[in-house]
Design a protein around this motif. Structure first.
Motif, PDB file in Angstrom:
ATOM      1  N   ASP A 125       0.820  -1.217   0.000  1.00  0.00           N
ATOM      2  CA  ASP A 125       0.000   0.000   0.000  1.00  0.00           C
ATOM      3  C   ASP A 125       0.851   1.263   0.000  1.00  0.00           C
ATOM      4  OD1 ASP A 125      -1.110   0.635   3.423  1.00  0.00           O
ATOM      5  OD2 ASP A 125       0.862   0.212   2.634  1.00  0.00           O
ATOM      6  N   VAL A 126       2.017   1.182  -0.612  1.00  0.00           N
ATOM      7  CA  VAL A 126       2.945   2.315  -0.603  1.00  0.00           C
ATOM      8  C   VAL A 126       2.347   3.563  -1.249  1.00  0.00           C
ATOM      9  CG1 VAL A 126       4.174   1.864  -2.771  1.00  0.00           C
ATOM     10  CG2 VAL A 126       5.385   2.876  -0.853  1.00  0.00           C
ATOM     11  N   GLY A 160      -0.615   4.591  -0.848  1.00  0.00           N
ATOM     12  CA  GLY A 160      -1.573   5.222   0.053  1.00  0.00           C
ATOM     13  C   GLY A 160      -3.017   5.123  -0.410  1.00  0.00           C
ATOM     14  N   LYS A 191       1.957  -4.186   8.043  1.00  0.00           N
ATOM     15  CA  LYS A 191       1.578  -2.898   8.617  1.00  0.00           C
ATOM     16  C   LYS A 191       1.016  -2.002   7.521  1.00  0.00           C
ATOM     17  CE  LYS A 191       3.273   0.956  11.288  1.00  0.00           C
ATOM     18  NZ  LYS A 191       4.380   1.543  12.028  1.00  0.00           N
ATOM     19  N   CYS A 192      -0.024  -1.281   7.861  1.00  0.00           N
ATOM     20  CA  CYS A 192      -0.673  -0.370   6.920  1.00  0.00           C
ATOM     21  C   CYS A 192      -0.137   1.042   7.145  1.00  0.00           C
ATOM     22  CB  CYS A 192      -2.179  -0.398   7.125  1.00  0.00           C
ATOM     23  SG  CYS A 192      -3.073   0.624   5.948  1.00  0.00           S
ATOM     24  N   TYR A 193       0.154   1.733   6.057  1.00  0.00           N
ATOM     25  CA  TYR A 193       0.706   3.085   6.148  1.00  0.00           C
ATOM     26  C   TYR A 193      -0.286   4.154   5.709  1.00  0.00           C
ATOM     27  CZ  TYR A 193       5.009   0.653   7.067  1.00  0.00           C
ATOM     28  OH  TYR A 193       5.960  -0.155   7.632  1.00  0.00           O
ATOM     29  N   GLY A 207      -2.375   5.427   7.683  1.00  0.00           N
ATOM     30  CA  GLY A 207      -2.538   6.313   8.836  1.00  0.00           C
ATOM     31  C   GLY A 207      -3.741   5.954   9.681  1.00  0.00           C
ATOM     32  N   GLU A 216      -4.474   0.014  10.756  1.00  0.00           N
ATOM     33  CA  GLU A 216      -3.363  -0.600  11.458  1.00  0.00           C
ATOM     34  C   GLU A 216      -2.612  -1.599  10.576  1.00  0.00           C
ATOM     35  OE1 GLU A 216      -3.070  -1.772  15.997  1.00  0.00           O
ATOM     36  OE2 GLU A 216      -4.348  -3.183  14.911  1.00  0.00           O
ATOM     37  N   HIS A 240      -7.834  -3.113   4.074  1.00  0.00           N
ATOM     38  CA  HIS A 240      -7.174  -2.367   5.138  1.00  0.00           C
ATOM     39  C   HIS A 240      -8.052  -2.483   6.375  1.00  0.00           C
ATOM     40  CE1 HIS A 240      -4.318  -0.503   2.343  1.00  0.00           C
ATOM     41  NE2 HIS A 240      -5.303  -0.645   1.487  1.00  0.00           N
TER      42      HIS A 240
END
Length: 126
Positions: free
Chosen positions: A21-22, A24, A58-60, A62, A66, A79
């Protein structure tokens, strides 16, 4: 099978999984298929039913997200918010996915494989 799963993952595969998920945003169907193809390419000697049930990392995106998962069976990326339960037995990987020492977690029926940036695998059997 266990010996094969303990083997180090290729740097290209680890890099691809790190980019789930880079961008976003939710991945496109084509991008998800690309990940599925990479999983099959990393494990060409395993039958389809021996491949991971899914990948959790890990989710980025925000707060409140999580972790996210790539479900190899359903071919989707989801997500998950804090406290939201992951389906299909993948919840057991959440805590390890949040650990900074691992890039992603492969979830199998009776074990999980935590993969570090170097591609080294830590296997936890249930």
């Amino acid at each position: 099978m266990e010996k094969r799963l303990r083997s180090k993952r290729s740097s290209a595969f680890v890099e691809a999984m790190a980019k789930l998920d880079v961008s976003g945003v939710i991945a496109t169907k084509e991008k998800v298929q690309e990940f599925i193809d990479q999983i099959a390419g990393e494990f060409p000697d395993l039958a389809a039913d021996q491949l991971p049930l899914g990948i959790v990392s890990k989710c980025y995106l925000g707060n409140p997200y999580e972790v996210h998962s790539l479900d190899a069976r359903l071919q989707i990326i989801d997500h998950y918010k804090r406290g939201e339960i992951l389906p299909n037995g993948m919840e057991k990987a959440r805590r390890l996915a949040m650990h900074p020492g691992y890039v992603y977690i492969e979830v199998y029926m009776n074990m999980i494989c935590a993969v570090s940036q170097s591609g080294e695998v830590s296997m936890i059997k249930e």
